[in-house]
Design an enzyme around this catalytic site. Structure first.
Site, PDB file in Angstrom:
ATOM      1  N   SER A 161      33.185  45.402  49.613  1.00 50.00           N
ATOM      2  CA  SER A 161      33.633  44.713  48.245  1.00 50.00           C
ATOM      3  C   SER A 161      32.294  44.947  47.156  1.00 50.00           C
ATOM      4  CB  SER A 161      33.769  43.146  48.428  1.00 50.00           C
ATOM      5  OG  SER A 161      33.643  42.591  47.230  1.00 50.00           O
ATOM      6  N   TYR A 175      29.874  35.923  52.210  1.00 45.25           N
ATOM      7  CA  TYR A 175      30.614  37.128  51.948  1.00 45.25           C
ATOM      8  C   TYR A 175      29.601  38.263  51.456  1.00 45.25           C
ATOM      9  CZ  TYR A 175      34.763  39.280  49.870  1.00 45.25           C
ATOM     10  OH  TYR A 175      35.752  40.286  49.618  1.00 45.25           O
TER      11      TYR A 175
END
Ligand SMILES: NC(=O)c1ccc[n+]([C@@H]2O[C@H](COP(=O)([O-])OP(=O)(O)OC[C@H]3O[C@@H](n4cnc5c(N)ncnc54)[C@H](OP(=O)(O)O)[C@@H]3O)[C@@H](O)[C@H]2O)c1
Length: 290
Positions: A161, A175
């Protein structure tokens, strides 16, 4: 949930022989029941690859497998597995061994968000996050890279990401670190396996239309699309990843807006980007919406 695999009862028949002289590549895709993983399945089926589709929702996997097998004349096999459990990769490896196939292409994509203050989500959820997004992708790569190396042909795409370039902020605590790991992991694998015909890529999407925010329960908090924040489609993201991987790019950031964000994250001082993201972006703290 252990992996379940039934060659004769779901999808098309994996024992059917490939056309004479043309061995189709096999793409193993995790998180193939939805979003970016489903888009990867569609893209590889359209390229004539057989598919091993991994996720927990058997009905969705079976429907996608059936549809793609019929549309493209490939073999598409669901493998039902929960990647958050200990040694989750082992039943998947066993299922493929029973099928007599090894993946030529591995897409580590399955994932979810935990939009809570770290201690407010149960440890079982934080652990499941690490197992699904970090441990299982490494284990699957470890299981399948030796055969790719021996065949002197392989493709690995780890779905990271743009958050992997960002500092840690409140909400989704693990994350950025885990996505950063996927980026560094991909770079290291590229260095180790490039000489053996294996191309490794970290895909770094920004906001992409999928079930991700709904699953995490924060779709209502997502910013409205604007000039600098426009979600990409999962199809666009998967195509960019496959094309980038084929051309040997180790990091693929699809879309100019995301590329701009990554460039800024790379050059600006981290204490500045952290303050900016914390101020404007750290909205994903459920129950404490700012
Ligand atoms: N959407 C975005 O804006 C965005 C941006 C950057 C990166 N990403 C990354 O893209 C990847 C795919 O996400 P998405 O946006 O496509 O979300 P999605 O539509 O919610 O898809 C997530 C997939 O992961 C699977 N999955 C979740 N937990 C699993 C588990 N324990 N075991 C096996 N499979 C599991 C789900 O299948 P089942 O529920 O059937 O198991 C589903 O197929 C993730 O790694 C995410 O971090 C997404």
């Amino acid at each position: 949930m252990a992996a379940s695999f039934s060659p004769s009862s779901r999808g098309s028949d994996p024992s059917s022989a490939p056309p004479p002289g043309a061995r189709r590549r096999l793409a193993l895709i995790t998180g193939a029941s939805s979003g970016i993983g489903e888009a990867f399945a569609r893209a590889y089926a359209a390229r004539g690859c057989d598919l091993a589709l991994v996720a927990r929702r058997e009905d969705r996997l079976a429907a996608i497998a059936r549809e793609l097998a019929e549309a493209h004349g490939v073999v598409a096999q669901p493998i039902v597995a929960d990647l958050s459990i200990d040694e989750a990769h082992l039943p998947i490896v066993a299922a493929l061994r029973a099928w007599g196939r090894a993946p030529d292409i591995l897409i580590n994509n399955a994932g979810f968000g935990v939009p809570r203050r770290f201690g407010d989500a149960p440890w079982s959820r934080q652990r499941a996050f690490l197992m699904t997004l970090a441990v299982a992708p490494c284990a699957l790569a470890h299981a399948f890279l030796p055969a790719m190396k021996a065949a002197r042909w392989g493709r690995v795409i780890n779905v990271a990401s743009i958050a992997g370039f960002a500092p840690g902020v409140a909400g989704n605590t693990l994350y950025p670190g885990v996505k950063g790991l996927m980026i560094r992991f991909s770079q290291a694998l590229d260095s180790e396996y490039r000489g053996f015909g294996v191309k490794v890529t970290a895909l770094c999407p920004g906001t992409t239309t999928s079930a991700f925010a709904d699953e995490a329960g924060y779709a209502h908090l997502a910013p409205r699309p604007g000039f600098f924040s426009r979600p990409q489609t999962a199809d666009h993201v998967a195509e960019a990843a496959i094309n980038g991987n084929e051309s040997g790019r180790v990091i693929v950031v699809p879309g100019w807006r995301n590329a701009l964000a990554v460039a800024a994250l790379r050059v600006l001082p981290e204490d500045l980007t952290r303050r900016v993201i914390d101020r404007f972006g750290a909205r994903y703290l459920l129950g404490e919406e700012r």
